[in-house]
Scaffold this motif. Structure first.
Motif, PDB file in Angstrom:
ATOM      1  N   LYS A   1      68.669  -6.309  90.382  1.00  0.00           N
ATOM      2  CA  LYS A   1      70.047  -6.648  89.963  1.00  0.00           C
ATOM      3  C   LYS A   1      70.086  -7.602  88.776  1.00  0.00           C
ATOM      4  N   LEU A   2      71.185  -7.514  88.042  1.00  0.00           N
ATOM      5  CA  LEU A   2      71.448  -8.429  86.932  1.00  0.00           C
ATOM      6  C   LEU A   2      71.802  -9.794  87.527  1.00  0.00           C
ATOM      7  N   MET A   3      71.138 -10.835  87.018  1.00  0.00           N
ATOM      8  CA  MET A   3      71.396 -12.197  87.500  1.00  0.00           C
ATOM      9  C   MET A   3      72.357 -12.900  86.535  1.00  0.00           C
ATOM     10  N   PRO A   4      73.242 -13.758  87.053  1.00  0.00           N
ATOM     11  CA  PRO A   4      74.260 -14.393  86.206  1.00  0.00           C
ATOM     12  C   PRO A   4      73.685 -15.139  84.999  1.00  0.00           C
ATOM     13  N   ASP A   5      72.566 -15.865  85.184  1.00  0.00           N
ATOM     14  CA  ASP A   5      72.012 -16.606  84.039  1.00  0.00           C
ATOM     15  C   ASP A   5      71.478 -15.661  82.973  1.00  0.00           C
ATOM     16  N   ALA A   6      70.918 -14.522  83.401  1.00  0.00           N
ATOM     17  CA  ALA A   6      70.415 -13.539  82.433  1.00  0.00           C
ATOM     18  C   ALA A   6      71.583 -12.912  81.666  1.00  0.00           C
ATOM     19  N   LEU A   7      72.699 -12.701  82.361  1.00  0.00           N
ATOM     20  CA  LEU A   7      73.892 -12.164  81.687  1.00  0.00           C
ATOM     21  C   LEU A   7      74.387 -13.172  80.650  1.00  0.00           C
TER      22      LEU A   7
ATOM     23  N   GLU B   1      79.865  -8.480  97.228  1.00  0.00           N
ATOM     24  CA  GLU B   1      81.017  -9.113  96.587  1.00  0.00           C
ATOM     25  C   GLU B   1      80.624 -10.458  95.944  1.00  0.00           C
ATOM     26  N   SER B   2      79.832 -11.256  96.659  1.00  0.00           N
ATOM     27  CA  SER B   2      79.447 -12.580  96.138  1.00  0.00           C
ATOM     28  C   SER B   2      78.585 -12.439  94.884  1.00  0.00           C
ATOM     29  N   GLU B   3      77.745 -11.418  94.864  1.00  0.00           N
ATOM     30  CA  GLU B   3      76.891 -11.195  93.680  1.00  0.00           C
ATOM     31  C   GLU B   3      77.740 -10.773  92.480  1.00  0.00           C
ATOM     32  N   LEU B   4      78.724  -9.927  92.768  1.00  0.00           N
ATOM     33  CA  LEU B   4      79.623  -9.481  91.701  1.00  0.00           C
ATOM     34  C   LEU B   4      80.450 -10.655  91.180  1.00  0.00           C
ATOM     35  N   LYS B   5      80.896 -11.497  92.093  1.00  0.00           N
ATOM     36  CA  LYS B   5      81.728 -12.658  91.723  1.00  0.00           C
ATOM     37  C   LYS B   5      80.933 -13.601  90.802  1.00  0.00           C
ATOM     38  N   ALA B   6      79.641 -13.756  91.103  1.00  0.00           N
ATOM     39  CA  ALA B   6      78.809 -14.625  90.259  1.00  0.00           C
ATOM     40  C   ALA B   6      78.744 -14.069  88.827  1.00  0.00           C
ATOM     41  N   LEU B   7      78.753 -12.755  88.705  1.00  0.00           N
ATOM     42  CA  LEU B   7      78.731 -12.140  87.368  1.00  0.00           C
ATOM     43  C   LEU B   7      80.104 -12.239  86.704  1.00  0.00           C
ATOM     44  N   THR B   8      81.165 -11.982  87.481  1.00  0.00           N
ATOM     45  CA  THR B   8      82.504 -12.045  86.872  1.00  0.00           C
ATOM     46  C   THR B   8      82.837 -13.482  86.459  1.00  0.00           C
ATOM     47  N   ASP B   9      82.289 -14.480  87.172  1.00  0.00           N
ATOM     48  CA  ASP B   9      82.495 -15.882  86.770  1.00  0.00           C
ATOM     49  C   ASP B   9      81.953 -16.112  85.355  1.00  0.00           C
ATOM     50  N   VAL B  10      80.831 -15.497  85.043  1.00  0.00           N
ATOM     51  CA  VAL B  10      80.258 -15.614  83.686  1.00  0.00           C
ATOM     52  C   VAL B  10      81.204 -14.937  82.694  1.00  0.00           C
ATOM     53  N   LEU B  11      81.676 -13.761  83.048  1.00  0.00           N
ATOM     54  CA  LEU B  11      82.512 -12.982  82.124  1.00  0.00           C
ATOM     55  C   LEU B  11      83.849 -13.677  81.848  1.00  0.00           C
ATOM     56  N   VAL B  12      84.368 -14.374  82.838  1.00  0.00           N
ATOM     57  CA  VAL B  12      85.627 -15.114  82.651  1.00  0.00           C
ATOM     58  C   VAL B  12      85.486 -16.106  81.486  1.00  0.00           C
ATOM     59  N   ARG B  13      84.283 -16.662  81.325  1.00  0.00           N
ATOM     60  CA  ARG B  13      84.043 -17.643  80.264  1.00  0.00           C
ATOM     61  C   ARG B  13      83.872 -17.009  78.885  1.00  0.00           C
ATOM     62  N   HIS B  14      83.808 -15.667  78.822  1.00  0.00           N
ATOM     63  CA  HIS B  14      83.578 -14.980  77.539  1.00  0.00           C
ATOM     64  C   HIS B  14      84.652 -13.911  77.334  1.00  0.00           C
TER      65      HIS B  14
ATOM     66  N   GLU C   1      87.680 -10.096  90.585  1.00  0.00           N
ATOM     67  CA  GLU C   1      88.185 -11.107  89.652  1.00  0.00           C
ATOM     68  C   GLU C   1      89.391 -10.533  88.897  1.00  0.00           C
ATOM     69  N   PRO C   2      90.584 -10.637  89.508  1.00  0.00           N
ATOM     70  CA  PRO C   2      91.775 -10.000  88.919  1.00  0.00           C
ATOM     71  C   PRO C   2      92.057 -10.439  87.478  1.00  0.00           C
ATOM     72  N   SER C   3      91.562 -11.599  87.069  1.00  0.00           N
ATOM     73  CA  SER C   3      91.839 -12.024  85.693  1.00  0.00           C
ATOM     74  C   SER C   3      91.102 -11.145  84.673  1.00  0.00           C
ATOM     75  N   LEU C   4      90.158 -10.326  85.142  1.00  0.00           N
ATOM     76  CA  LEU C   4      89.444  -9.426  84.225  1.00  0.00           C
ATOM     77  C   LEU C   4      90.133  -8.056  84.093  1.00  0.00           C
ATOM     78  N   TYR C   5      91.209  -7.855  84.845  1.00  0.00           N
ATOM     79  CA  TYR C   5      91.896  -6.555  84.897  1.00  0.00           C
ATOM     80  C   TYR C   5      92.187  -5.994  83.503  1.00  0.00           C
ATOM     81  N   ASP C   6      92.628  -6.877  82.574  1.00  0.00           N
ATOM     82  CA  ASP C   6      93.047  -6.410  81.245  1.00  0.00           C
ATOM     83  C   ASP C   6      91.896  -6.072  80.310  1.00  0.00           C
TER      84      ASP C   6
END
Ligand SMILES: Cc1ncc(COP(=O)(O)O)c(C=O)c1O
Length: 400
Positions: A151-157, A183-196, A224-229
């Motif tokens: 799996k893709l790890m948040p720090d690598a992303l 879900e928790s693994e996905l959330k860790a990735l979406t947390d990174v994406l929220v910042r970018h 992460e509903p904030s990524l919907y758009d």
């Protein structure tokens, strides 16, 4: 002046289709081949879906439809996203193409400019890099470790994101590894994406329904509903509904992206088959009870294959959460020689010798961006799988 376009030099034929074709040719020559290369269920399309297609023909649903899907199919897809993923879309946020592959193709062609980067976690489905390259973009690979379930790890992303990043392509459950993000693994990735906020998410949920051991499927726009758009959620009927030949895939996302994708499709294939669209309406709206039944078979087959491969000398096979693939490492066979005298220098050599010496067709890991591995599709009968795994064990036992 070269006749073929420069863009063709950037891409290669799909390795999985090449491997499948090679096995088909050997079989046609009368050789005893077990093909574990093809990524499609061995079950027939359910009867209610086949009947819906026949009714569509008789009803005269045989003409051009709206370019990116009939209103009936778009309504069924809107209902599917609501029912299964808790996601709210309206019809003009939905696009339908000739397979999930065309939907991806449209999305990348509609958005990628030369120099744009697309992050692709490896191992990856073979078509992602080539579609990005065809669109003029640059694939940026981030390799997942076997110890982390590939799996893709948040720090690598985080490290892979640059100002040029346009998309992250996520695929869960994954082809080829079968890995699925909790879900928790996905959330860790979406947390990174929220910042970018300049990075878009193309999530390929093609294997959504194929998960085992009570795995709970989730998708980025839900987590992460904030990524919907800035999320394109792609899916299709090919795998879960045993409809690979019908060629229907779909996606939901922001209206301006969906419109751009329709423009591309309007100048290439136009609408997907009207008959297949009618069948897909029945697939999505009709009974879903065959899916858990199929999954029981897939789970039993996965467990069988994982066990038998782990008994083979030099192989190590993690147990994945979903899809119908396993992605064993053949690191322990590299540098060895087969009974027939062939030297195994890499995973392609392993797969070629396995096909030639034992008649088992699998796809080498290098094609999916992580070697030395190979992919087995276990969407075939228990008898065939048992025989194939016995042959693999014999092949490995003979390596010196
Ligand atoms: C991960 C993944 N995405 C997309 C597709 C394409 O599906 P379709 O056959 O609907 O084009 C496949 C098919 O192998 C796949 O494995």
């Amino acid at each position: 002046m070269a006749f073929l376009a420069d863009s063709l030099a950037r891409i290669k034929p799909s390795a999985t289709l090449v491997a499948t074709e090679k096995a088909r040719v050997l079989k046609a020559e009368g050789k005893d081949i077990i093909g574990l290369g093809a990524g499609e269920p061995d079950f027939d399309t359910p009867e209610n879906i086949r009947n819906a297609a026949k009714a569509a023909i008789d009803r005269g649903d045989t003409r051009y439809t709206a370019v990116d899907g009939t209103p009936a199919l778009k309504a069924a897809i809107v209902a599917k996203f609501k029912r299964e993923n808790g996601l709210t879309y309206v019809a003009n946020q939905i696009t339908v193409g000739t397979g999930g592959k065309q939907v991806l193709f449209n999305a990348l062609l509609a958005t990628v400019n030369p120099g744009d980067e697309v992050i692709i976690p490896a191992p990856y489905w073979v078509s992602y890099p080539d579609i990005v390259l065809l669109a003029g973009g640059t694939p940026v690979f981030v390799t997942g470790a076997m110890a982390n379930g590939f799996k893709l790890m948040p720090d690598a992303l985080e490290k892979a994101i640059t100002p040029k990043t346009k998309w992250l392509i996520l695929n869960s459950p994954s082809n080829p590894s079968g890995a699925a993000y909790a879900e928790s693994e996905l959330k860790a990735l979406t947390d990174v994406l929220v910042r970018h906020p300049h990075v878009w998410i193309l999530t390929d949920d093609m294997y959504e329904h194929l998960t085992y051991d009570n795995f709970m499927f989730t998708t980025p726009a839900q987590v992460e509903p904030s990524l919907y758009d800035r999320t394109l959620t792609m899916n299709g009927v090919s795998k879960a509904y045993c409809m690979t030949g019908w060629r229907i895939g779909y996606a939901a996302g922001p209206v301006h992206l969906i419109k751009a994708m329709a423009t591309i499709q309007s100048q290439s294939t136009s609408n997907p088959s009207s008959i297949s669209q009618a069948a897909a309406v029945e697939a999505l709206n009709g009974p879903q009870d065959f899916i858990p039944k199929h999954n029981q078979s897939f789970k039993a087959r996965r467990d069988l294959v994982v066990k038998m491969l782990n008994e083979a000398k030099g192989l190590h096979c993690p147990k994945p959460e979903g899809a119908f693939y396993v992605y064993p490492s053949c690191a322990g066979t590299i540098g060895k020689t087969t009974r027939s005298g062939k030297k195994i220098a890499n995973d392609l050599d392993f797969c070629t010798a396995l096909l030639e010496d034992e008649g088992v067709a699998v796809v080498h890991g290098e094609a999916f961006g992580l070697a030395p591995h190979f992919r087995i599709s276990y969407a075939t009968s228990t008898e065939q799988l048992t025989e194939a795994c016995k042959r693999i064990q014999r092949f490995c036992a003979g390596l010196v």
